[in-house]
Design a protein around this motif. Structure first.
Motif, PDB file in Angstrom:
ATOM      1  N   SER A   1      32.478  47.709  38.661  1.00  0.00           N
ATOM      2  CA  SER A   1      33.217  46.671  38.237  1.00  0.00           C
ATOM      3  C   SER A   1      33.720  46.817  36.991  1.00  0.00           C
ATOM      4  O   SER A   1      34.944  46.483  36.741  1.00  0.00           O
TER       5      SER A   1
ATOM      6  N   ASP B   1      37.819  44.693  43.671  1.00  0.00           N
ATOM      7  CA  ASP B   1      36.524  44.884  43.310  1.00  0.00           C
ATOM      8  C   ASP B   1      35.467  44.178  44.591  1.00  0.00           C
ATOM      9  O   ASP B   1      35.557  43.048  44.723  1.00  0.00           O
ATOM     10  N   GLU B   2      35.228  45.095  45.469  1.00  0.00           N
ATOM     11  CA  GLU B   2      34.342  44.733  46.508  1.00  0.00           C
ATOM     12  C   GLU B   2      35.082  43.332  47.369  1.00  0.00           C
ATOM     13  O   GLU B   2      34.313  42.344  47.361  1.00  0.00           O
TER      14      GLU B   2
HETATM   15 MG   LIG Z   1      30.596  45.033  40.813  1.00  0.00          MG
END
Ligand SMILES: [Mg+2]
Ligand SMILES: Nc1ncnc2c1ncn2[C@@H]1O[C@H](COP(=O)(O)OP(=O)(O)OP(=O)(O)O)[C@@H](O)[C@H]1O
Lengths: 491, 246
Positions: free
Chosen positions: B45, B166-167
């Motif tokens: 991240s 991000d995910e």
């Molecule tokens: Mg992360």
């Protein structure tokens, strides 16, 4: 004689005297006080119109006006100087500060020239020599002869006045009770909380002639003549002005104008006043009070909110040294405002800023309350902003929005929604707290109710009326706020 | 040869004593889909957020279309961010606005697009992510999968040249993962340059052009999906794969 002079105000005066010594020095260096007034063409007289028959509010041709023997004296002084008279009302405690800060040119308000006051202001010759009576309930009149008849009972007077001290010093076995307002004292008497109220003869006369259940007896206080006399106060060092006005005062005394003309004239207003003392008769006074209370509240909420947002943003500024300085400044401001009484702030704005710009009382009141409210609102807003998830900022910034746009369109709307109930509370608190500006003579609800009370000699009824009026205002406000709160609940 | 869209050189980022990114040098070519995988806490991240400067790198260079972002002033950073859309694990939709308003906000406030054309674009994007009948809904009434598709549409509304994910499916119920991955796959097919942090190995295998395996503050491996999944080079990667591909 009225002598009250709050410690707080004494301190403020002292402060101004040290901060602004220029005024005093200037006056001493070259005394052109008389020439200045004549050049200006108006003479502003400060008075506290809650003291019949010296000065009080009466309805003249349907308009609320300050009348009384002191007003007559003011008129004569102005006429003899060849200038116009302007009367400014304020609480008795504020008069000396107002004089020293140039808000008014002279005080005529039943003020007696004590040595302590002489240190700060210049007095004319005495224009009226009074004395004291004790007002009692008519049913008890037979029981009392004078001040010495109250052993085991309670005598009352306005706190800090000459008569108050006289009761303390010159009676034995009698309890002393002090209150701030004359009308409260009469109320206490009528409800038998006290047995007698010491006050000046003319005042006693006014109460007795307007209220059939009251009677007056002689006090037989042992008084020096300076303690029972009234004189006009000017700024210290205004020798030429004082000398000129003394000519008028001497004439008034020589012709006995006070007893022959001024007191009877004042008495007439008292009579017309007492024709109808029902509360509906005074609806105009209350309406004015509500109007001003609402004006002050709405303006202060509006400006307080804007100030609050700016302060909150300043408190969260970080980055370069300039922003850090801004943050410190805003923090210091908030802490300072929250750490000092609103009453002092109101007086500071009115008298303190008054040294530099001549602000009317209403404007000063709104400024002071806005500045005060802004500090509290800032804290709510800061809390509201912090309560918004950091992800919201990141999402907005990742879309290319600037810091400002993010704050304005994304964070603040959510923050405000979160703190809406707190802001609503602040609004309702302000409706109530705006009453503080009555001390600088803004005619809001509390001020108006005091006028009605001293006008009608009725203690409770006006209080009940304003209680109901305040409640109607706060209740309506909270309904409206709830409505908007519900409308915002879509997510 | 075309210029790389993103170039990262000796990028490092620390939070106090925590050296999250140590030394990263990588490139993203136009139209490429990069999938970043690696163990939790490995700095994925943080790396992604350094690309659009949501985090300020401690040292090193991040260049977008040849321009070093770390030397730019705030205003230029803002306008460069327009060109890099970002989708978050937690959607981060604006809860006080409708779906349509969420999408229109940035084009109108940042690019000064007029209301009519912003609305038109927003409807087109909603159609593209299959949510045209939810234009006037508030985010709280959407399922996770729907919310994430709106978030993708919102990022696309700025017409970005790169999309950072991000995910995007980690917070979703399993049955909703597919609808979001489908939208992303469509995007990739249309030629969008993408950097995706995900644990969806199926997506990585079928959509990615390159896999970056990230652990301990370094990109340990940079390879094609085939190479990476069938023949990982480092012990770190082997260990990671053995744990997730059971
Ligand atoms: Mg992360
Ligand atoms: N703002 C911050 N302040 C301090 N430390 C941070 C901050 N952001 C991240 N970290 C630390 O940096 C390290 C890497 O975090 P990061 O979120 O980049 O990892 P990740 O690979 O994305 O992990 P995950 O798979 O759990 O999302 C962690 O140790 C985390 O605690």
């Amino acid at each position: 004689m009225k002598k009250r002079f709050g410690l707080l105000l004494a301190i403020i005066v002292a402060l101004f005297m040290t901060v602004v010594p220029l005024n005093a020095q200037h006056a001493q260096a070259a005394d052109n006080s008389l020439a200045e007034i004549q050049k200006k063409g108006t003479l502003v007289m400060g008075t506290s119109p809650d003291y019949p028959p010296y000065e009080f509010q009466a309805t003249v041709n349907g308009k609320s006006t300050v009348v009384g023997m002191d007003i007559q004296i003011g008129k004569k002084v102005a006429k003899d100087l060849g200038v116009k008279l302007k009367v400014k009302s304020m609480s008795f405690d504020s008069l000396l500060v107002a004089l020293q800060t140039g808000k008014i040119d002279m005080i005529i308000s039943g003020m007696n020239p004590t040595p302590a006051r002489r240190k700060n202001v210049a007095f004319t010759h005495v224009y009226y020599q009074g004395g004291y009576s004790i007002v009692v309930n008519k049913t008890d009149k037979a029981k009392y002869k004078d001040k010495d008849s109250f052993k085991g009972g309670t005598l009352a007077a306005q706190t800090g006045t000459t008569q108050y001290n006289a009761i303390k010093k010159q009676t034995s076995g009698t309890k002393t009770k002090g209150m701030t307002s004359q009308s409260d004292l009469i109320l206490a008497l009528q409800s038998h909380k006290v047995d007698g109220v010491a006050m000046e003869k003319p005042s006693a006369q006014a109460y007795v002639s307007n209220n059939k259940s009251l009677a007056s007896i002689p006090s037989h206080f042992n008084m020096s003549s300076s303690a029972t006399s009234s004189a006009i106060a000017f700024r210290k060092g205004s020798t030429s002005l004082v000398n000129e006005v003394n000519k008028t005062v001497d004439q008034i005394k020589k012709q006995n104008l006070v007893k022959k003309q001024y007191l009877p004239a004042a008495g007439k207003y008292l009579k017309t006043n007492s024709v109808d003392t029902s509360m509906p008769h005074y609806w105009k006074a209350f309406a004015t009070g509500v109007e001003y209370t609402l004006i002050i509240t709405v303006c202060s909420v509006f400006f307080g909110f804007i100030i609050g947002i700016l302060l909150a943003l300043a408190r969260m500024a970080k980055g370069n040294p300039l922003k850090t300085a801004l943050r410190w400044l805003a923090t210091a401001y908030v802490e300072f405002i929250r750490g000092t009484p609103m009453m002092v702030q109101v007086m500071f704005v009115y008298f303190g800023l008054g040294l530099f710009v001549n602000l009317p009382a209403l404007t000063s009141g709104i400024i002071a309350i806005s500045l005060n409210s802004g500090a509290y609102v800032a804290e709510y807003i800061r809390g509201g902003i912090n309560s918004v998830n950091i992800g919201q900022t990141e999402a907005a910034r990742s879309l290319g929005m600037s810091n400002g746009a993010t704050m304005r369109y994304v964070i603040l709307p959510q923050a405000l929604k979160n703190i809406w109930p707190s802001l609503g509370n602040e609004f309702i608190t302000l409706i109530k707290d705006s009453s503080i500006v009555s001390i600088i003579g803004v005619t809001e609800l509390i001020y108006q109710s005091n006028i009605v009370r001293s006008d009608t000699y009725r203690g409770v009824a006006p209080i009940v009326v304003i209680m109901v009026l305040y409640f109607i205002m706060t209740f309506t406000a909270s309904r409206i706020l709830n409505y908007f709160e519900r409308r915002m609940q879509h997510d | 040869m075309t210029k790389p869209v993103i170039e990262v050189e000796s990028l490092a980022k620390s939070f106090g004593d925590n050296h999250v990114l140590k030394d990263i040098t990588e490139k993203v070519e136009p139209g490429q889909v990069i999938v970043v995988i690696g163990p939790s806490g490995g700095g994925k991240s943080t790396f992604l957020r350094c690309l659009n400067l949501l985090e300020t790198p401690t040292s090193g260079k991040v260049a977008f279309e040849g321009q070093d972002l770390t030397t730019l002033d705030t205003k230029s950073v803002n306008s460069l961010r327009e060109k890099m859309g970002m989708v978050f694990q937690g959607f981060n939709l604006f809860p006080n606005m409708t779906v349509l308003e969420n999408i229109k906000l940035a084009p109108m406030k940042v690019k000064n697009v007029d209301d009519a054309s912003a609305t038109k674009t927003a409807h087109e994007l909603l159609q593209r992510v299959g949510l045209e009948d939810h234009a006037d809904a508030f985010p709280s009434s959407l399922s996770g999968g729907q919310a994430q598709r709106v978030a993708i549409a919102r990022a696309l509304a700025m017409n970005p040249e790169v999309m950072l994910f991000d995910e995007p499916t980690s917070a979703l119920d399993p049955e909703m993962v597919g609808e979001v991955l489908n939208v992303m796959q469509e995007l990739a097919k249309d030629g969008m340059t993408m950097v995706v942090v995900t644990h969806e190995m199926g997506f990585a295998k079928s959509v990615a052009d390159r896999i970056w395996f990230m652990a301990d503050g370094y990109i340990q491996e940079d390879s094609t999906p085939d190479e990476f999944f069938s023949n990982p080079q480092t012990e770190r990667a082997k260990d990671f794969l053995s744990k997730i591909l059971i």
